[in-house]
Design a protein around this motif. Sequence first.
Motif, PDB file in Angstrom:
ATOM      1  N   TRP A  25       0.934  -0.868   0.068  1.00  0.00           N
ATOM      2  CA  TRP A  25      -0.001  -0.379   0.281  1.00  0.00           C
ATOM      3  C   TRP A  25       0.933   0.998   0.187  1.00  0.00           C
ATOM      4  O   TRP A  25       0.731   2.336  -0.840  1.00  0.00           O
ATOM      5  CB  TRP A  25      -1.067   0.204   1.277  1.00  0.00           C
ATOM      6  CG  TRP A  25      -1.842  -0.721   1.552  1.00  0.00           C
ATOM      7  CD1 TRP A  25      -2.006  -2.489   1.316  1.00  0.00           C
ATOM      8  CD2 TRP A  25      -3.223  -0.724   0.543  1.00  0.00           C
ATOM      9  NE1 TRP A  25      -3.409  -3.017   1.510  1.00  0.00           N
ATOM     10  CE2 TRP A  25      -3.907  -2.111   0.405  1.00  0.00           C
ATOM     11  CE3 TRP A  25      -3.351   0.294  -0.493  1.00  0.00           C
ATOM     12  CZ2 TRP A  25      -5.212  -2.498  -0.384  1.00  0.00           C
ATOM     13  CZ3 TRP A  25      -4.980   0.100  -0.996  1.00  0.00           C
ATOM     14  CH2 TRP A  25      -5.838  -1.008  -0.839  1.00  0.00           C
ATOM     15  N   SER A  72      -3.082   5.306   1.026  1.00  0.00           N
ATOM     16  CA  SER A  72      -3.147   4.417   1.127  1.00  0.00           C
ATOM     17  C   SER A  72      -1.902   4.017   1.964  1.00  0.00           C
ATOM     18  O   SER A  72      -2.143   2.921   2.809  1.00  0.00           O
ATOM     19  CB  SER A  72      -1.853   4.473  -0.247  1.00  0.00           C
ATOM     20  OG  SER A  72      -2.896   4.460  -0.715  1.00  0.00           O
ATOM     21  N   GLY A  85      -1.905   5.429   4.829  1.00  0.00           N
ATOM     22  CA  GLY A  85      -2.892   4.796   6.084  1.00  0.00           C
ATOM     23  C   GLY A  85      -3.148   3.986   6.707  1.00  0.00           C
ATOM     24  O   GLY A  85      -2.946   3.454   7.774  1.00  0.00           O
ATOM     25  N   LEU A  86      -3.667   3.550   5.580  1.00  0.00           N
ATOM     26  CA  LEU A  86      -4.424   2.113   4.944  1.00  0.00           C
ATOM     27  C   LEU A  86      -3.286   0.774   5.393  1.00  0.00           C
ATOM     28  O   LEU A  86      -3.395  -0.249   5.939  1.00  0.00           O
ATOM     29  CB  LEU A  86      -4.818   1.604   3.748  1.00  0.00           C
ATOM     30  CG  LEU A  86      -5.318   0.152   4.278  1.00  0.00           C
ATOM     31  CD1 LEU A  86      -6.763  -0.311   5.148  1.00  0.00           C
ATOM     32  CD2 LEU A  86      -5.807   0.015   2.782  1.00  0.00           C
ATOM     33  N   SER A 108      -0.358   1.597   7.387  1.00  0.00           N
ATOM     34  CA  SER A 108      -0.142   1.540   8.802  1.00  0.00           C
ATOM     35  C   SER A 108      -0.620   0.761   9.787  1.00  0.00           C
ATOM     36  O   SER A 108      -0.471   0.736  10.948  1.00  0.00           O
ATOM     37  CB  SER A 108       0.065   2.933   8.998  1.00  0.00           C
ATOM     38  OG  SER A 108       0.880   4.211   8.284  1.00  0.00           O
ATOM     39  N   ILE A 109      -2.273   1.411   9.455  1.00  0.00           N
ATOM     40  CA  ILE A 109      -3.272  -0.205  10.356  1.00  0.00           C
ATOM     41  C   ILE A 109      -2.846  -1.221  10.701  1.00  0.00           C
ATOM     42  O   ILE A 109      -3.157  -1.812  11.612  1.00  0.00           O
ATOM     43  CB  ILE A 109      -4.619   0.607   9.875  1.00  0.00           C
ATOM     44  CG1 ILE A 109      -5.438   2.176   9.989  1.00  0.00           C
ATOM     45  CG2 ILE A 109      -6.016  -1.086  10.010  1.00  0.00           C
ATOM     46  CD1 ILE A 109      -6.398   2.531   9.355  1.00  0.00           C
ATOM     47  N   LEU A 110      -2.539  -1.839   8.779  1.00  0.00           N
ATOM     48  CA  LEU A 110      -2.638  -3.305   8.657  1.00  0.00           C
ATOM     49  C   LEU A 110      -1.149  -3.349   9.307  1.00  0.00           C
ATOM     50  O   LEU A 110      -1.070  -4.459  10.483  1.00  0.00           O
ATOM     51  CB  LEU A 110      -1.544  -3.028   7.271  1.00  0.00           C
ATOM     52  CG  LEU A 110      -3.352  -3.263   6.761  1.00  0.00           C
ATOM     53  CD1 LEU A 110      -2.617  -3.935   5.103  1.00  0.00           C
ATOM     54  CD2 LEU A 110      -4.567  -4.591   6.933  1.00  0.00           C
ATOM     55  N   LEU A 157       0.481  -1.920  12.667  1.00  0.00           N
ATOM     56  CA  LEU A 157      -0.227  -1.674  14.092  1.00  0.00           C
ATOM     57  C   LEU A 157      -1.097  -3.034  14.021  1.00  0.00           C
ATOM     58  O   LEU A 157      -1.053  -4.284  14.782  1.00  0.00           O
ATOM     59  CB  LEU A 157      -1.259  -0.806  14.515  1.00  0.00           C
ATOM     60  CG  LEU A 157      -0.293   0.253  14.506  1.00  0.00           C
ATOM     61  CD1 LEU A 157      -1.804   1.286  14.348  1.00  0.00           C
ATOM     62  CD2 LEU A 157       0.786   0.415  15.268  1.00  0.00           C
ATOM     63  N   LYS A 158      -2.498  -3.830  13.204  1.00  0.00           N
ATOM     64  CA  LYS A 158      -2.324  -4.874  13.471  1.00  0.00           C
ATOM     65  C   LYS A 158      -1.821  -6.024  13.160  1.00  0.00           C
ATOM     66  O   LYS A 158      -1.514  -7.361  14.287  1.00  0.00           O
ATOM     67  CB  LYS A 158      -3.330  -5.477  12.241  1.00  0.00           C
ATOM     68  CG  LYS A 158      -4.687  -6.764  12.165  1.00  0.00           C
ATOM     69  CD  LYS A 158      -5.414  -6.811  10.990  1.00  0.00           C
ATOM     70  CE  LYS A 158      -6.072  -7.454  11.420  1.00  0.00           C
ATOM     71  NZ  LYS A 158      -5.478  -9.259  11.779  1.00  0.00           N
ATOM     72  N   GLN A 159      -0.330  -5.788  13.108  1.00  0.00           N
ATOM     73  CA  GLN A 159       0.389  -7.282  13.422  1.00  0.00           C
ATOM     74  C   GLN A 159       1.018  -7.656  14.560  1.00  0.00           C
ATOM     75  O   GLN A 159       0.626  -8.183  15.038  1.00  0.00           O
ATOM     76  CB  GLN A 159       1.380  -6.954  11.615  1.00  0.00           C
ATOM     77  CG  GLN A 159       2.354  -8.004  11.729  1.00  0.00           C
ATOM     78  CD  GLN A 159       3.316  -8.210  10.959  1.00  0.00           C
ATOM     79  OE1 GLN A 159       3.065  -7.511   9.663  1.00  0.00           O
ATOM     80  NE2 GLN A 159       4.566  -8.688  10.505  1.00  0.00           N
ATOM     81  N   TYR A 197      -0.816  -6.537  16.551  1.00  0.00           N
ATOM     82  CA  TYR A 197      -1.539  -6.373  17.882  1.00  0.00           C
ATOM     83  C   TYR A 197      -1.822  -8.120  17.837  1.00  0.00           C
ATOM     84  O   TYR A 197      -1.334  -8.461  18.809  1.00  0.00           O
ATOM     85  CB  TYR A 197      -2.630  -5.846  17.614  1.00  0.00           C
ATOM     86  CG  TYR A 197      -4.061  -6.586  18.140  1.00  0.00           C
ATOM     87  CD1 TYR A 197      -4.397  -6.182  19.751  1.00  0.00           C
ATOM     88  CD2 TYR A 197      -4.868  -7.351  17.542  1.00  0.00           C
ATOM     89  CE1 TYR A 197      -5.517  -6.615  20.318  1.00  0.00           C
ATOM     90  CE2 TYR A 197      -5.715  -7.676  18.298  1.00  0.00           C
ATOM     91  CZ  TYR A 197      -5.845  -8.039  19.405  1.00  0.00           C
ATOM     92  OH  TYR A 197      -6.950  -7.974  20.255  1.00  0.00           O
ATOM     93  N   SER A 213       0.085  -0.899  23.737  1.00  0.00           N
ATOM     94  CA  SER A 213      -0.444   0.086  23.799  1.00  0.00           C
ATOM     95  C   SER A 213       0.419   0.947  25.071  1.00  0.00           C
ATOM     96  O   SER A 213       1.708   1.988  24.133  1.00  0.00           O
ATOM     97  CB  SER A 213      -1.082  -0.059  24.859  1.00  0.00           C
ATOM     98  OG  SER A 213      -1.759   1.155  25.680  1.00  0.00           O
TER      99      SER A 213
END
Length: 308
Positions: A117, A162, A164-165, A167-169, A171-173, A175, A184
């Motif tokens: 992305w 792109s 932002g998406l 970066s979210i993925l 962070l999910k990895q 988590y 956190s």
Amino acid sequence: YSFCTLLVGRRKMLLAVVSGAVLCGVREELVGAALKSPELVGGQRKEEWLQMYTEGGIIEDPVGGTWSGSGEERSRFWDMFIQGKKIVLIPEYEDIVDEANHVVVRTLNIQTDLYGWSILNVPLHVKYEFKPEDGLKLTKLQAFWDASESAPLSSSFSEMPSFGLGSILALKQIYDASGVMWLSNYLTNISLHNCGPSARDKVQQIFAGDGSAAVFAESAAVAYPLQGKTVPANTATLKHEIFNVHSSGAFVSFSIKSPSTTEPTSCTAEKGEECNANSPLPKAGAGFVKFISPANLTIEGIELYIVD
């Protein structure tokens, strides 16, 4: 001409020899050991990467973040930040090698492909500390970078969704590998536990020659590892031209201009380290200022790697 071959894991480095004098030695072994880490990351070879560390080897990435100091924690670090990603380390300046203390300092940009992305670019200094016994194994890896300087490689506004998406993925990895409490704490550490702009400004003032900006702890010293000397901080001459200034935890890292310092070659993740293969990298020194804490900007110590 004659040549020698240095084996680093499965990688062969062909080292040229000038005037018949073999250049294989401690310096080349240390540089090879430092280069082995990004090679294994690029090849997604987790088990070999884990074997690079001593039993208690520490990863501070970034410095000021959560440490990884056991085999389980280093394995989790890989799962959170490396697994499945295309990561390219792009050198800006020639690696600094402290043979006496088995240390390599690199000035880099790390470019991480966020699942196709976007590409995240992070400028930083990396310090590798090795233990020479039983081969060169890492006792500590410190990455000095500031989350506020992390940015997409392309600054185009159209790329922001792109990025932002991606970066979210990412962070999910993290988590998925560590859970909500670890994530956190990690985000809190890299965002809040950082000495920040005020420390960077203070360091730039000090090295511009403003001695009044420096407040030293009573035992503070300035170490010159390449010269093999340490002096009390209040007697050291600290005027140097510095650049690439980053805050990380209770540290500020920076590059130090030398007589031969020039602008680095412009590189991209697609070109990787190959972009500098046909010409030598320029030289620059590096320095690290350690404060007592991110909130207490009394200087506890300074390391200066001064190169010719």
